[in-house]
Design an enzyme around this catalytic site. Structure first.
Site: not given
Ligand code: GRF
Length: 197
Positions: A17, A109, A150, A179
């Site tokens: 998370g 993603h 996706d 992200e």
């Molecule tokens: C991230 O790389 C997200 O894009 C993918 O899963 C990972 C989750 O990371 N879908 P986190 O749980 O937000 O640290």
């Protein structure tokens, strides 16, 4: 106390998370947007604790509740979401939720879709595939979701280099930075109908 004038985000997360954390931080004192709740399918998801730290309701559900009842749908509806954000959520969203919130569910993603998407393409599997393919760039895709993994409409793609000596873990860390930077900005842009990030 909740202020009725704010827009509500509901997060779904299955794991650590860290993206959820970025949303919790970014919107903690936001004048117009709040994280209303975090849902998880995984009792061990650290995301649940992150939500609790921010005094955001954290709700756990089972596979049976998700796919064979309307319990999760009803719970989500109670939080009146303006946007549902899948932040590292690994299960396919059922039709009932898609129909209840058309165009309101987005996913992040950790690769440049349409490559490296689909069932099983999550976490290090994605970055291992990119490194093994010898690609010179990777990145993120933030997209709306539909009935297939996706496959929904793209909202944003951002790029980063892949170095020849990268391990999947090193690439994952670089992509995760993207992200963390862009997810809160995209959420804000969508909810406030801004033209730019
Ligand atoms: C991230 O790389 C997200 O894009 C993918 O899963 C990972 C989750 O990371 N879908 P986190 O749980 O937000 O640290």
């Amino acid at each position: 106390m909740k202020r009725p004038d704010k827009k509500n985000i509901v997060i779904f997360a299955s794991g650590s998370g860290s993206n959820a954390q970025r949303l919790l931080e970014h919107f903690e004192r936001h004048p117009e947007i709040r994280v209303a709740a975090l849902f998880s399918n995984n009792p061990k998801a650290y995301a649940l604790q992150r939500a609790e730290t921010y005094h955001v309701p954290a709700l756990l559900f089972s596979r049976d509740e998700f796919y064979n009842s309307d319990k999760v749908l009803r719970q989500v509806q109670q939080f009146k979401p303006d946007l549902i954000v899948l932040a590292g959520f690994l299960w396919l969203v059922p039709q009932s939720l898609l129909h209840a919130f058309p165009d309101k569910i987005i996913n992040i993603h950790p690769a440049l879709l349409p490559r490296y998407g689909g069932k099983g393409m999550h976490g290090l599997n994605v970055h291992t595939a990119v490194v093994q393919a010898g690609d010179s760039e990777s990145g993120i895709t933030i997209h709306r979701i539909n009935e297939e993994y996706d496959k929904g409409e793209f909202i944003l793609q951002e790029y980063c280099p892949v170095h020849p000596e990268d391990t999947p873990e090193e690439l994952a860390a670089r992509v995760l930075q993207l992200e963390h930077k862009y997810l809160p900005l995209v959420v804000e842009k969508l909810l406030l109908e801004k033209d730019e990030l």
